[in-house]
Design a protein around this motif. Structure first.
Motif, short mmCIF file in Angstrom:
data_model
loop_
_atom_site.label_atom_id
_atom_site.label_comp_id
_atom_site.label_asym_id
_atom_site.label_seq_id
_atom_site.Cartn_x
_atom_site.Cartn_y
_atom_site.Cartn_z
N LEU A 177 0.83 -1.19 0.00
CA LEU A 177 0.00 0.00 0.00
C LEU A 177 0.88 1.25 0.00
O LEU A 177 2.10 1.17 -0.07
N ASP A 178 0.23 2.39 0.08
CA ASP A 178 0.97 3.66 0.15
C ASP A 178 1.93 3.66 1.34
O ASP A 178 1.70 2.96 2.34
N ASP A 179 2.97 4.46 1.25
CA ASP A 179 3.99 4.57 2.29
C ASP A 179 4.79 3.27 2.46
O ASP A 179 5.44 3.07 3.49
N ARG B 21 -6.58 5.27 5.94
CA ARG B 21 -5.62 5.45 4.84
C ARG B 21 -5.36 4.13 4.13
O ARG B 21 -5.29 4.08 2.89
N ASP B 22 -5.19 3.07 4.89
CA ASP B 22 -4.85 1.78 4.29
C ASP B 22 -6.01 1.19 3.51
O ASP B 22 -5.81 0.54 2.47
N SER C 299 -6.05 3.18 0.28
CA SER C 299 -4.94 2.77 -0.58
C SER C 299 -5.26 1.46 -1.28
O SER C 299 -4.98 1.29 -2.48
N ALA D 278 -7.80 2.11 -4.04
CA ALA D 278 -7.16 2.70 -5.21
C ALA D 278 -6.45 1.63 -6.03
O ALA D 278 -6.47 1.65 -7.27
N LEU D 279 -5.82 0.70 -5.34
CA LEU D 279 -5.12 -0.38 -6.02
C LEU D 279 -6.09 -1.21 -6.85
O LEU D 279 -5.83 -1.53 -8.02
N THR E 274 -13.42 6.05 6.92
CA THR E 274 -12.86 5.89 5.58
C THR E 274 -13.64 6.72 4.56
O THR E 274 -13.05 7.41 3.72
N ASP F 6 -12.00 9.66 2.47
CA ASP F 6 -11.97 9.41 1.03
C ASP F 6 -12.81 10.42 0.24
O ASP F 6 -12.51 10.75 -0.91
N HIS G 44 -12.84 7.04 -3.98
CA HIS G 44 -12.71 5.63 -4.33
C HIS G 44 -13.90 4.80 -3.86
O HIS G 44 -14.45 4.02 -4.63
#
Length: 803
Positions: A554-556, A642-643, A646, A649-650, A677, A681, A685
């Protein structure tokens, strides 16, 4: 919050499941998941599109291209896919340490019987039938506990449920020589002494001593029990968040002493819950008041009291360091009592050792969480003194962090400050169970050593720390649980997946070994308790959606455990075709991604909605070490959201996914995470969301759970503001969302959802649906509610995907 329960996603009737160990489960979520609502854009559009969809669902629509039947609610609810898993009630009989016969109690329609896993010819009937007659009245047997010497029975009848773990009932003692003895009615609990003669019981929050030998109550141990003072049993928050059981009393090994908590909740604020549909003839609501400590408000005051049976006297223990929370109590010798406590925010763990004879206590260790928190656990295990086996003193086993991962440690003496580290590495031991074999010095434990999404059974010797022996076959992916006979020789190994579950009894000290290995690679299989062959045959007729456990980057650079379930006849060559149904729980130290067998609600979604199902255990969840989980401290709802975004988005970037049909569903902490979320968001998404029984403001939730992760509102004002669901205009950027809650929820109060509804009204937001379940608690079951809530989740989401 119940992290698990406890609950199983695939079990619509909701049961506790080891997939969410007790220490990892946010007590907010009870047993089960649920939803609420109805999506409405315009009636005509919904009607037309729904009819079109339903026409496609002809009898052929329930078959795959291979002619197999799709998974539906009907065949999930009728138990088609439910594996048979049996519990074995091992009996700690006299002499079992040196001569372990593997005695256990069986319960059938004929009654209760003691049998042996080692000697199939051994049988001892304790009770015949399911009812009895006392003074010309009929009683049903609700539960039965044999005395340690198996000579007498403690029977509970007329059981009435209270909170999650507690109940009230009438208790009787029965033996062949004396017949029935009635201890009393409306008792909270009753428990045998190790001497098989005495019984401690609680009535009206006072503690009493009953002698089965004299057939009468011989002492009233406390005199101050009331609606606000609890002796030997927990109040609401200690039952829900601390003890996870209905009792706070502990007999010493020989029955010479009885330790118990006195809990005074006089200073705790009251929360009143109205009930509307309890009695058809009532025109007024019923009110139930609970002493419920919300974040930052006074907690109940708990103290340890010791009752000396020889002297007939109870004395309060003055702990050397005054604790805020008593979190675990365990006898570690005939007269030595270990008491664990923390400050109210679980930053510092203090371990006290109490000498019951001298009535003295001392602090043997005090440890900081060093930026994380101390979870409440109940896994301390006494290791008895035996100089012939190299154990010079009474000690105990415990679980402590070692280089950021929870591991098994051994305190060779109960007053030691430093332990012997038995396991270490970048993996974690589970919260239990473990068993200690006093003859061999072997310790048995369940751990996520091979992978954080798996569980295997291992052993390690006190004399050879860190040399770990595999008991189950770690060459294949699996999740196991285990329970042991009282001497540690026999083990019930339960294989829970990913293939069809089975259970077997294994003799760990057999001279023979299994020729064909299935599950265990140590010991001799005596017999299978369950094989679930009928389930395996049933599965052949159905098109079970494919499930794949994976890691997502994921991001980060966050690497998170995840699984996806693909719909039947999945075709990756299609473009912008498949909706994605995310399910989230995400509470601190919880876990949803586990390689267990399941065919349930998520498979129904994949089959009936032709959707990909995705579950992601993001930051804050368990079994990936302290650094991964403690990041959420003081800022719940941030990294977790955030996760999820992410991951969305993936999946939105995959060519076969319809990025306009990505939804998120959660219950309890998952309901909270769904709203947070959607808030973060803002429709980018996640286009749809379903939140069931969510926390929306951590000031509204109980202090013991919340402050462990957030500290108090007084210490962390901005953290509480940020962690609350507050930006409803951002949530409204999603196409539509659904909110459901039970009005009788004693855990996550309906107040949470009403707060959000009020903000929606104030901001003129209307693109949401609501369903309220009268008088249902956190599990949403009252008056057929559990069927409705799951139907609504599925049907609401179906309509959303048609838009």
């Amino acid at each position: 919050m119940d992290a698990a329960e406890k609950y199983k996603l695939w079990d619509l009737e909701a049961a506790e499941e080891e997939a969410n160990p007790k220490r990892t489960r946010l007590r907010i979520c009870s047993l089960g998941l649920a939803l609420i609502g109805f999506i409405f854009i315009t009636v005509s559009i919904f009607r037309e599109e729904t009819l079109t969809f339903l026409k496609s669902q002809s009898s052929h629509g329930q078959l795959t291209k291979t002619g197999q039947v799709k998974v539906s609610f009907e065949n999930v609810r009728n138990g088609t896919f439910a594996p048979v898993m049996k519990a074995l009630q091992w009996i700690n009989a006299p002499g079992s340490i040196s001569d372990d016969k593997g005695l256990f109690l069986t319960n059938s329609d004929d009654g209760y019987e003691v049998r042996s896993v080692f000697d199939k010819d051994f049988s001892r009937t304790l009770w015949k039938g399911k009812s009895f007659v006392y003074k010309n009245a009929n009683y049903s047997v609700d539960s039965l506990v044999a005395s340690p010497n198996l000579e007498k029975l403690l029977i509970r009848t007329k059981t009435v449920s209270n909170w999650r773990h507690s109940s009230f009932g009438s208790y009787f003692v029965y033996s062949n020589s004396t017949g029935f003895q009635c201890i009393g009615d409306n008792l909270s609990l009753a428990e045998w002494s190790p001497n098989s003669l005495d019984i401690a019981y609680v009535h009206d929050n006072d503690l009493y001593l009953y002698s089965s030998e004299e057939s009468k109550t011989v002492d009233r141990i406390t005199q101050d029990g009331s609606s606000q003072v609890f002796n030997g049993k927990p109040d609401w928050v200690y039952e829900e968040e601390v003890m996870e059981t209905d009792r706070t009393l502990w007999w010493s090994p020989k029955g010479d002493y009885l330790a118990f908590y006195k809990i005074n909740e006089t200073q705790v604020g009251e929360f009143v819950i109205p009930y509307y549909v309890q009695e058809p003839e009532d025109v007024y609501s019923k009110l139930k008041s609970i002493k419920y400590p919300k974040s930052g408000t006074p907690n109940p005051a708990a103290t340890v009291v010791l009752y000396d049976l020889k002297k007939g006297k109870a004395s309060q223990v003055e702990l050397a360091a005054s604790p805020d929370l008593l979190i675990e109590t365990k006898w570690v010798g005939d007269r030595m009592l270990l008491v664990k406590s923390t400050d109210r925010s679980s930053d510092v763990l203090t371990v006290h050792l109490v000498d019951a004879e001298a009535k003295e206590s001392k602090v043997v260790r005090k440890e900081s969480s060093n930026g994380g928190w101390w979870e409440i656990t109940h896994n301390t295990l006494h290791v008895p003194q035996d100089k012939s086996k190299g154990r010079a003193s009474d000690g105990y086993l415990d679980v402590l962090p070692v280089n950021g991962f929870n591991h098994l440690v051994y305190f060779a003496s109960a007053d030691d400050a430093e332990p012997v580290i038995l396991t270490r590495g970048a993996w974690e031991i589970e919260d239990g169970p473990f068993s200690f074999d006093q003859e061999t010095n072997n310790v048995y434990f369940i751990a996520a050593k091979k992978a954080s999404t798996q569980r295997h059974l291992y052993s390690v010797s006190l004399q050879n720390p860190e040399k770990i022996v595999d008991i189950t076959d770690t060459s294949t992916s699996a999740v196991y649980s285990a329970t042991f006979s009282s001497g540690g020789r026999f083990v019930l190994i339960s294989y829970k997946g990913p293939d069809v579950p089975f259970q077997k009894i294994v003799d760990l000290k057999s001279d023979e070994q299994d020729v064909e290995k299935e599950g265990n690679i140590v010991g001799k299989t005596l017999y299978y308790l369950t094989k679930n062959e009928e389930l395996r045959r049933n599965l052949a007729s159905f098109a079970i959606p494919s499930k794949r456990v994976q890691e997502l980057t994921l991001d980060d650079g966050v690497i998170a455990n995840s699984f996806e379930i693909l719909p039947n006849d999945f075709d990756p060559q299609k473009r912008d075709h498949y909706p994605v149904f995310f399910y989230a729980y995400g509470g601190p130290n919880s876990q949803q991604v586990l390689e267990t067998f399941s065919v349930g609600f998520l498979e129904v979604v994949a089959s009936q909605l032709n959707a990909l199902v995705v579950v992601v255990d993001g930051r804050g969840t368990g079994f990936k070490g302290k650094e991964f989980r403690s990041l959420v401290r003081d800022q719940l709802g941030d990294y977790e959201a955030r996760d999820q975004i992410s991951a969305a988005a993936l999946y939105a970037s995959k060519p076969f996914v319809d990025a306009d049909k990505i939804s998120l569903f959660g219950w309890s902490y998952g309901g909270y995470l769904t709203l947070k979320t959607l808030e973060r968001d803002a429709g980018a998404h996640f286009k749809y969301g379903v939140a069931v029984a969510p926390v929306t403001d951590w000031r509204f939730y109980d202090s013991v759970y919340t402050e462990r992760y957030m500290h108090t509102p007084q210490q962390n004002i901005q953290g509480y503001v940020n962690s609350s669901v507050h930006n409803v205009t951002a949530i409204a950027q999603a196409k539509r969302f659904l909110l459901m809650h039970g009005t009788g929820d004693d855990n996550v109060h309906f107040q949470n959802s009403l707060k959000v509804l009020d903000m929606l009204d104030l901001n003129g937001i209307e693109n949401y649906d609501v369903h309220v379940f009268p008088d249902s608690d956190h599990s949403i079951r009252y008056h057929n509610a559990n069927t409705i809530v799951w139907d609504k989740i599925l049907n609401w989401t179906k309509k959303a995907y048609l838009c």
